[in-house]
Design an enzyme around this catalytic site. Structure first.
Site, PDB file in Angstrom:
ATOM      1  N   HIS A 124       0.876  -1.230  -0.062  1.00 44.51           N
ATOM      2  CA  HIS A 124      -0.098   0.084  -0.115  1.00 44.51           C
ATOM      3  C   HIS A 124       0.859   1.285  -0.019  1.00 44.51           C
ATOM      4  O   HIS A 124       0.334   2.451   0.327  1.00 44.51           O
ATOM      5  CB  HIS A 124      -1.052   0.083   1.129  1.00 44.51           C
ATOM      6  CG  HIS A 124      -2.331   0.494   0.938  1.00 44.51           C
ATOM      7  ND1 HIS A 124      -2.674   2.064   1.410  1.00 44.51           N
ATOM      8  CD2 HIS A 124      -3.339  -0.122   0.370  1.00 44.51           C
ATOM      9  CE1 HIS A 124      -3.815   2.233   0.751  1.00 44.51           C
ATOM     10  NE2 HIS A 124      -4.310   1.141   0.131  1.00 44.51           N
ATOM     11  N   ASP A 185      -7.699   4.209   8.924  1.00 48.18           N
ATOM     12  CA  ASP A 185      -8.789   4.182   8.233  1.00 48.18           C
ATOM     13  C   ASP A 185      -9.051   3.259   7.650  1.00 48.18           C
ATOM     14  O   ASP A 185     -10.036   2.593   7.130  1.00 48.18           O
ATOM     15  CB  ASP A 185      -9.101   5.708   7.253  1.00 48.18           C
ATOM     16  CG  ASP A 185      -9.247   7.002   8.133  1.00 48.18           C
ATOM     17  OD1 ASP A 185      -9.740   6.756   9.231  1.00 48.18           O
ATOM     18  OD2 ASP A 185      -8.828   8.024   7.659  1.00 48.18           O
ATOM     19  N   GLU A 296     -12.957  13.213  12.510  1.00 46.85           N
ATOM     20  CA  GLU A 296     -12.053  13.607  11.496  1.00 46.85           C
ATOM     21  C   GLU A 296     -13.234  14.612  10.628  1.00 46.85           C
ATOM     22  O   GLU A 296     -14.174  15.131  11.170  1.00 46.85           O
ATOM     23  CB  GLU A 296     -12.276  12.112  10.539  1.00 46.85           C
ATOM     24  CG  GLU A 296     -11.071  11.141  10.939  1.00 46.85           C
ATOM     25  CD  GLU A 296     -10.816  10.096   9.797  1.00 46.85           C
ATOM     26  OE1 GLU A 296     -11.036  10.510   8.846  1.00 46.85           O
ATOM     27  OE2 GLU A 296      -9.799   9.404  10.372  1.00 46.85           O
TER      28      GLU A 296
END
Length: 545
Positions: A124, A185, A296
């Site tokens: 990632h 997240d 957030e």
């Protein structure tokens, strides 16, 4: 007494300065084109004969796992999908000894070989950080030790492999009624990957990032040494590795702090039209003694039918008024909050959330909420991933830009970026939320702005590979560069999160006063610059003195 590192340096001062200069001068790339420079430099050294010798020497190692020299193309890809450096081999380790033996072997060869080593988790990375051009990529999910084990008690924790996914840790710890305190997240990332960066999400204001919720690590250094480290043992290595971008060692085991896990989450979204009111409410919430468990925010630019889209997952407090709200052509700011609870606490939860919401100044008709399971809330991004994969839109270029911006400069930044550069559209979500340093360990390698409160602003763009328009890679990269240039000219004091720089000067500016310590740690734990070449901070040392 001084630290073990300072004592070591005093005893080895001449050798330190020799390798310091090797590291310093060997890590200054051509500023015109860093990637081309790396490729050309490596190609010039790594001949076919040298590559064959590397394969032969690696094949001689006795391992529990194995090397692959053929099915290696996937290791030249990552989520960013813009950098593609092919390794010579991929190691599939079954044991920590496999990793240690490989690195020790390359270290013992010394500068006669250009082999480097990169640890790859779930792939990632954004700009090839987990790649190793003609080197060795270690496939960390193959590591089969230690077996995940949860320890209950007054200070519960879980021991996990560095290649373990956070989603698997969530499911295993929930069997004991426990869970980690701080998350990202997206949970389909490895422990070693997030701890090498920071691991920031909406819980960071309350618990700090993931790197602040670790009791102990096992690390394989750039010399091949396997060391256990913590605040009490090998503390310099412990602090260096956390947020250290893989420069000092590969995390093979982590002991992660746990807390009692809730069963449910009340998930709330509201909208603002004024940036100053939006940030005032965010800062109020992260500074209050009693607040939400997750905070957030998003910037929403010219989204048609925004609240109608929310109805698939959320319920409006006032359906009639919500149906009349028009988001077309506007820049709006979404505050996203979550409060944990258990089913028998629903009544108390209503009162708590009402009390917290009553102190905020959002647009009343835009209050949406939903009660979901704790797992569904934490794994929410994976639902979007599945949908994008079905449409063939997941494995596209992701030229993300993640910035940390001081509180005092966030309004200036917003005016320049959301009011000028991105006023018409965006190519993906834009996250924006504040965190404070009260829960952050400042001894780690992770670098933040100087102020006590700062904002994470993340431009999570996706590019269409064949497009030459505003949704194309070239346009988004130019847009990102405009954002960086504006921030530099205005002297906003920003830092990059998941940093990516092209010059030595930029890396020095990023680390600031910590740069000297960063270089000292590199010398102490990876003196030949074998590890994490894809970060492009140091190149493998070439003796010339």
């Amino acid at each position: 007494m001084g630290s073990p590192l300072s004592s070591f340096l005093k005893q080895n001062k001449p050798l330190f300065f020799r390798i310091f200069f090797i590291l310093f001068f060997s890590c200054i790339p051509d500023t015109a084109n860093l990637c081309s420079n790396l490729s050309l430099a490596t190609t010039a050294v790594q001949t076919h004969s040298a590559s064959s010798d590397n394969h032969f020497s690696l094949k001689k190692l006795t391992l529990d796992g194995y090397f692959s020299f053929e099915n290696i193309h996937y290791a030249a890809k990552d989520f960013g999908n813009t950098y593609h450096f092919h390794p010579s081999a991929v190691l599939y380790p079954k044991s920590v000894l496999d990793i240690s033996s490989t690195i020790k072997h390359i270290f013992n060869i010394g500068t006669a070989s250009q082999l480097t080593v990169a640890a790859r988790g779930h792939g990632h990375s954004l700009q090839g950080q987990a790649q190793a051009h003609q080197g060795v990529v270690i496939n960390m999910p193959s590591l089969q030790e230690p077996v995940m084990k949860v320890h209950t008690g007054e200070l519960p924790y879980v021991d996990v492999s560095g290649g373990e996914l956070w989603i698997n840790i969530l499911h295993e710890t929930l069997k004991h009624g426990l869970a980690p305190k701080s998350w990202t997240d997206y949970l389909h990332l490895t422990v070693g990957g997030t701890l090498s960066n920071a691991g920031i999400s909406g819980q960071a204001f309350l618990h700090g990032p993931q790197i602040n919720n670790v009791y102990q690590l096992e690390v394989v250094t750039g010399k091949g040494d396997v060391l256990t480290c913590s605040e009490q043992q090998n503390a310099d290595l412990f602090h260096g590795v956390l947020g250290g971008l893989g420069q000092f060692g590969i995390i093979t085991r982590a002991r992660i702090s746990l807390e009692p896990a809730p069963k449910m989450v009340r998930w709330i979204r509201v909208l603002y039209s004024e940036f100053s009111i939006f940030t005032k409410d965010q800062e109020h919430l992260i500074s209050s003694e009693s607040s939400f468990d997750y905070i957030e925010g998003f910037v929403i630019i010219n989204r048609t039918g925004l609240l109608n889209n929310w109805r698939s997952s959320f319920n409006p407090r006032d359906p009639l008024q919500a149906s009349k709200f028009n988001s077309d052509g506007k820049v709006l700011y979404c505050l996203e909050m979550a409060k944990h609870f258990n089913p028998d606490e629903a009544g108390i939860m209503d009162k708590k959330t009402e009390s917290l919401l009553s102190k905020l100044s959002f647009i009343p008709s835009t209050l949406f909420q939903s009660d979901v399971s704790y797992v569904d809330f934490l794994d929410r991004v994976h639902v979007s991933e599945i949908k994008l994969r079905e449409k063939g839109l997941w494995e596209v270029p992701h030229p993300w830009l993640n910035l940390l911006i001081p509180k005092s400069k966030i309004s200036d930044f917003a005016q320049q970026v959301f009011g000028e550069i991105l006023k018409d559209n965006s190519n993906g979500p834009i996250l924006i939320y504040p965190v404070n340093k009260s829960k952050w360990n400042r001894k780690t390698s992770f670098v933040t702005p100087d102020e006590y409160i700062f904002y994470l602003v993340a431009f999570l763009s996706s590019a269409l590979p064949s497009s030459r328009g505003t949704d194309g890679l070239e346009h988004i990269n130019n847009q990102n560069q405009r954002i960086l240039d504006v921030s530099t000219r205005a002297n906003l004091g920003i830092k990059q999160y998941l940093p990516h720089y092209s010059t030595q000067k930029e890396w020095q500016a990023h680390f600031g006063p910590q740069w000297k310590l960063f270089v000292q740690r590199k010398y102490a734990y990876d003196p030949l610059a074998i590890l994490a070449p894809g970060q492009r901070i140091f190149q493998k040392a070439i003796p010339f003195l």
